[in-house]
Design a protein around this motif. Structure first.
Motif, PDB file in Angstrom:
ATOM      1  N   UNK A  60      43.040  40.260 100.616  1.00 10.63           N
ATOM      2  CA  UNK A  60      43.997  41.097 101.335  1.00 10.63           C
ATOM      3  C   UNK A  60      45.387  40.709 100.849  1.00 10.63           C
ATOM      4  N   UNK A  61      46.121  41.675 100.366  1.00 12.93           N
ATOM      5  CA  UNK A  61      47.471  41.436  99.875  1.00 12.93           C
ATOM      6  C   UNK A  61      48.428  42.222 100.753  1.00 12.93           C
ATOM      7  N   UNK A 110      54.851  38.592  97.848  1.00 15.88           N
ATOM      8  CA  UNK A 110      53.787  39.102  98.713  1.00 15.88           C
ATOM      9  C   UNK A 110      53.036  37.926  99.332  1.00 15.88           C
ATOM     10  N   UNK A 111      52.070  38.251 100.179  1.00 17.27           N
ATOM     11  CA  UNK A 111      51.224  37.268 100.853  1.00 17.27           C
ATOM     12  C   UNK A 111      49.768  37.624 100.571  1.00 17.27           C
ATOM     13  N   UNK A 121      52.784  34.626  97.159  1.00 17.87           N
ATOM     14  CA  UNK A 121      52.665  34.857  95.728  1.00 17.87           C
ATOM     15  C   UNK A 121      53.827  35.710  95.232  1.00 17.87           C
ATOM     16  N   UNK A 122      54.020  35.654  93.932  1.00 24.54           N
ATOM     17  CA  UNK A 122      54.992  36.518  93.261  1.00 24.54           C
ATOM     18  C   UNK A 122      54.241  37.266  92.159  1.00 24.54           C
ATOM     19  N   UNK A 162      51.223  34.905  91.063  1.00 22.74           N
ATOM     20  CA  UNK A 162      51.462  33.468  90.887  1.00 22.74           C
ATOM     21  C   UNK A 162      51.877  32.850  92.225  1.00 22.74           C
ATOM     22  N   UNK A 163      51.398  31.614  92.499  1.00 21.66           N
ATOM     23  CA  UNK A 163      51.831  30.942  93.736  1.00 21.66           C
ATOM     24  C   UNK A 163      53.340  30.753  93.735  1.00 21.66           C
ATOM     25  N   UNK A 164      53.931  30.858  94.923  1.00 23.98           N
ATOM     26  CA  UNK A 164      55.369  30.595  95.039  1.00 23.98           C
ATOM     27  C   UNK A 164      55.603  29.711  96.266  1.00 23.98           C
ATOM     28  N   UNK A 165      56.707  29.051  96.272  1.00 24.43           N
ATOM     29  CA  UNK A 165      57.054  28.175  97.376  1.00 24.43           C
ATOM     30  C   UNK A 165      57.341  28.992  98.620  1.00 24.43           C
TER      31      UNK A 165
END
Length: 166
Positions: A60-61, A110-111, A121-122, A162-165
């Motif tokens: 789910x995004x 996004x999540x 994420x980005x 990509x994972x983001x902070x």
């Protein structure tokens, strides 16, 4: 409404078209409405699948609407690529880009929620050698991928999350 699951499964308004069979668009739309409903009814405990070798999973995004600024959740197919999640930006193999991808192009943050966790994420589009490598990975999940993609007049983007902070 669009969905990558629909794109992986395919869509066709012409059942006599050559190549792999694709269900009509209304079937795909109905399936995804049911899928989203199951996700809501079960609080996310049902409807997400873990990606496995040669098999895509579902996540789910939640993206931000480019015009409304509101959260827009969508269920998408994904495969893992190291720490990244990847998905295909298709509109049920129909013409045009899906709304969620247009939203991500306007606001790439996004999540993502998938069976193994969740993270911020980005999004970015895969290009060049990375795109070719990821297309080959996606091809392993669906032997008809090239055939489905050839039905579109535009390239199907591979979206890297990509994972983001936080």
């Amino acid at each position: 409404m669009t969905s990558d699951f629909a794109g992986v499964m395919g869509v066709s308004d012409n059942p006599r078209s050559k190549g792999p069979w694709l269900p009509p668009r209304w079937v795909i739309r109905t399936a995804w409405a049911v899928h989203r409903g199951l996700y809501r009814l079960t609080g996310g405990r049902f409807a997400l699948q873990r990606a496995k070798p040669q098999k895509w999973g579902t996540m789910r995004l939640t993206v931000t609407g480019r015009r409304s600024g509101k959260d827009r959740p969508v269920i998408l197919a994904y495969v893992e690529d190291g720490p990244n999640l990847t998905t295909l930006a298709m509109n049920g193999w129909g013409e045009g880009d899906p709304a969620w991808w247009l939203n991500l192009q306007a606001n790439p943050d996004a999540h993502a929620v998938w069976p193994d966790g969740e993270r911020l994420v980005r999004a970015r589009v895969a290009e060049g050698a990375e795109r070719e490598r990821l297309w080959a990975v996606w091809r392993e999940t669906n032997k008809d991928l090239d055939e489905f993609a050839s039905r579109r007049s535009t390239r199907t983007d591979i979206v890297v999350l990509e994972p983001r902070a936080g």
